[in-house]
Write a protein that holds these residues in place. Structure first.
Motif, PDB file in Angstrom:
ATOM      1  N   TYR A 368       0.794  -1.224   0.000  1.00  8.26           N
ATOM      2  CA  TYR A 368       0.000   0.000   0.000  1.00  8.26           C
ATOM      3  C   TYR A 368       0.830   1.280   0.000  1.00  8.26           C
ATOM      4  O   TYR A 368       0.295   2.358  -0.245  1.00  8.26           O
ATOM      5  CB  TYR A 368      -0.942   0.013   1.213  1.00  8.26           C
ATOM      6  CG  TYR A 368      -1.949  -1.110   1.187  1.00  8.26           C
ATOM      7  CD1 TYR A 368      -3.074  -1.040   0.376  1.00  8.26           C
ATOM      8  CD2 TYR A 368      -1.763  -2.263   1.953  1.00  8.26           C
ATOM      9  CE1 TYR A 368      -3.995  -2.076   0.337  1.00  8.26           C
ATOM     10  CE2 TYR A 368      -2.689  -3.301   1.917  1.00  8.26           C
ATOM     11  CZ  TYR A 368      -3.798  -3.200   1.112  1.00  8.26           C
ATOM     12  OH  TYR A 368      -4.703  -4.232   1.063  1.00  8.26           O
ATOM     13  N   TYR A 384      -1.681  -7.024  -5.807  1.00 11.29           N
ATOM     14  CA  TYR A 384      -2.097  -5.621  -5.729  1.00 11.29           C
ATOM     15  C   TYR A 384      -0.904  -4.775  -5.321  1.00 11.29           C
ATOM     16  O   TYR A 384      -0.207  -5.085  -4.349  1.00 11.29           O
ATOM     17  CB  TYR A 384      -3.233  -5.463  -4.711  1.00 11.29           C
ATOM     18  CG  TYR A 384      -3.737  -4.046  -4.561  1.00 11.29           C
ATOM     19  CD1 TYR A 384      -4.679  -3.527  -5.448  1.00 11.29           C
ATOM     20  CD2 TYR A 384      -3.271  -3.223  -3.542  1.00 11.29           C
ATOM     21  CE1 TYR A 384      -5.151  -2.225  -5.312  1.00 11.29           C
ATOM     22  CE2 TYR A 384      -3.734  -1.925  -3.397  1.00 11.29           C
ATOM     23  CZ  TYR A 384      -4.673  -1.426  -4.288  1.00 11.29           C
ATOM     24  OH  TYR A 384      -5.129  -0.148  -4.150  1.00 11.29           O
ATOM     25  N   ALA A 386       0.085  -0.707  -4.695  1.00 11.95           N
ATOM     26  CA  ALA A 386      -0.219   0.716  -4.621  1.00 11.95           C
ATOM     27  C   ALA A 386       1.069   1.469  -4.310  1.00 11.95           C
ATOM     28  O   ALA A 386       1.948   0.962  -3.622  1.00 11.95           O
ATOM     29  CB  ALA A 386      -1.274   0.988  -3.550  1.00 11.95           C
ATOM     30  N   THR A 404      -1.765   0.451  -9.065  1.00 12.79           N
ATOM     31  CA  THR A 404      -2.462   1.734  -9.025  1.00 12.79           C
ATOM     32  C   THR A 404      -1.510   2.920  -9.046  1.00 12.79           C
ATOM     33  O   THR A 404      -1.947   4.060  -8.884  1.00 12.79           O
ATOM     34  CB  THR A 404      -3.340   1.836  -7.764  1.00 12.79           C
ATOM     35  OG1 THR A 404      -2.499   1.821  -6.597  1.00 12.79           O
ATOM     36  CG2 THR A 404      -4.321   0.694  -7.682  1.00 12.79           C
TER      37      THR A 404
END
Length: 524
Positions: A368, A384, A386, A404
């Motif tokens: 993240y 994922y 980020a 992202t």
């Protein structure tokens, strides 16, 4: 001379064009061809349903195709018919059926193709698709491989090894036979449900970020953050790997329902009440191996020979092992991991991540606050990412399922596959492979300055493919190799997207593209 499926279908289309309905048209076609029992069946179909049924004693593949085209008028329907081609290729050892449509076409029409296929029960089945209501495979004893983006995948009495990768659909596996081969099922936003006989026995591994693991069969196991390791009816039998990033995983006894299943997480917590949780270790521990469910505070651990497995770290994690595996379920702050001789597996890392191993794979569920990850001899896989992400492998594939932020990835030998989150409209991207393919998935509205360079000794085999039209193409000789370069601004321009590959393909696909159908090669 035998007429190809494509040419035969072209005749049908030409004959029927004059009678096209205003809102849509559909055609049905049937074909059969010899296929050996130890052969392979490949089906590539971007949009539509697929059903493959295995039949004992059958020595051919039989398929029924239904092609549907809708449009705003007769001209649009005619264009959709002409640009939706069916290709049938191969021989007795391998048969390939492909639906070929252009990535970018007039939005005044849309098409879809449904397949119903009967094949020898023992063949290997390979399916690639993008969107459909359902993919159904039944009564196949050979290996089954399925990749899909949207839609349910239903496997019924499939007894060979199974590999399934889905993005937004659920996966159902049901059999009257005890599993005897390895099963790997992965989905991001769907559920995984397995229904097996009561006396089945296998090792069970799983991951989930937002869901849970449920079962109606006697099972044991332990959690390390989002990672689950356990066994059903003992530790005999094959390995079953079940991953659902945002959904639940169910392993059910045949005849029971998902509503009847018990949570493995709750059962393990209940069984361990009063046990070791939140163990306290002094800072700067030098030991052999470490295995705890949860650690409160900053974890600083170094070992010359041993493994590290911690379910949850409520603080900073700084871990080093010179010969062992590192497994951290979740870390709430900064995370630094070094392994000089083993794989690294991480769940959710909420702070900045630095991870390095000299020999092993690196598997990460989510970061993240950005990450710097490297391996000297293995693959890197992230579900994922980020924040700014930098990935390097000296010899393995790199895969990021959802990024992202800005991302840089380089491998000396392997493929690189990066998927930018569909909400991203601009992000700096830098991808390199010295011996492999580069594939980048982006939103069709991405604003970018694209600079793609391909160095190849075989320009007829390797190419640059892009869903974005209008790129400027240059080709020149560099010694005995050919350099192909594609540059240009898309959607007005934006952050730089730099792609470099040697002796491989470069592919840029938009998220609206169909999986499994190649983009037209860019040539000067």
């Amino acid at each position: 001379m035998k007429r190809s499926l494509y040419s035969f279908f072209a005749i049908i289309l030409g004959a029927a064009a004059a009678s096209a309905a205003t809102f849509g048209a559909a055609e049905v076609y049937q074909k059969a061809a010899p296929l050996d029992g130890d052969g392979q069946l490949v089906v590539v179909n971007p949009f539509g349903d697929i059903e493959v049924i295995g039949v004992d004693g059958l020595k051919e593949v039989q398929f029924t195709v239904r092609k549907s085209v809708s449009g705003v008028d007769d001209a649009a329907i005619k264009e959709g018919r002409e640009q939706t081609a069916l290709l049938f290729e191969g021989d007795n050892k391998s048969r390939r059926i492909t639906t070929a449509t252009p990535f970018m076409h007039d939005r005044r029409w849309a098409s879809g193709v449904d397949y119903v296929i009967r094949a020898p029960k023992s063949v290997r089945v390979h399916i690639e698709t993008h969107t459909g209501v359902k993919i159904h495979v039944a009564n196949i004893s050979g290996a089954v491989w399925v990749k899909n983006v949207n839609g349910i995948i239903d496997l019924d009495n499939v007894t060979g090894s199974v590999t399934v990768d889905s993005a937004n659909g659920s996966v159902v596996y049901e059999t009257i036979f005890k599993p005897a081969n390895e099963i790997q099922i992965s989905t991001i936003n769907g559920n995984v449900e397995l229904s097996v006989p009561a006396d089945s026995s296998f090792r069970w591994a799983g991951q989930t970020l937002r869901g849970d693991f449920y079962t109606t069969i006697p099972s044991t196991g332990r959690f390390a953050g989002p990672m689950f390791r356990g066994a059903v009816n003992g530790e005999r039998g094959p390995q079953l790997s079940t991953t659902s990033l945002m959904g639940n995983v169910y392993v059910l006894r045949r005849g029971t329902r998902a509503e009847d299943a018990q949570s493995m997480r709750a059962a393990i917590v209940a069984a361990s009440n009063g046990g070791a949780s939140g163990e306290s270790l002094p800072r700067g521990v030098l030991g052999k191996s470490l295995q705890v469910a949860s650690f409160d505070g900053d974890l600083i651990f170094s070992t010359p020979l041993g493994n590290v497995s911690v379910g949850q770290v409520h603080g900073t994690a700084r871990v080093e092992t010179r010969a062992g595996e590192v497994h951290l379920g979740s870390v709430t702050s900064q995370c630094d991991v070094v392994s000089l001789g083993g794989p690294v597996t991480l769940g959710e890392v909420h702070g900045a991540l630095t991870a390095r191993t000299t020999a092993g794979d690196v598997m990460i569920n989510a970061t993240y606050q950005g990450a710097v990850v490297s391996t000297g001899g293995g693959m890197i896989r992230m579900l994922y990412a980020a924040g700014a992400t930098n990935l390097h492998s000296a010899g393995g594939d790199i895969v990021v399922r959802q990024a992202t932020g800005p991302i840089s990835a380089e491998t000396r030998s392997g493929d690189v596959t990066i998927v930018l989150d569909p909400i991203i409209r601009s992000a700096a991207v830098d991808l390199k492979s010295s011996e492999g393919n580069l594939t980048l998935y982006v939103n069709s509205q991405l604003a970018a300055d694209i600079d793609a360079t391909l160095i190849t000794s075989d320009p007829d085999a390797n190419s640059i493919r892009s869903d974005f039209p209008g790129l400027t193409i240059r080709r020149d000789q560099v010694g005995k190799k050919t350099r192909i370069r594609a540059t240009g601004k898309v959607n007005g321009g934006g952050d730089r997207v730099s792609l470099y590959a040697e002796d491989g393909d470069i592919t840029i696909r938009t998220t609206m593209s169909g999986a499994g159908v190649s983009s037209p090669a860019i040539r000067p």
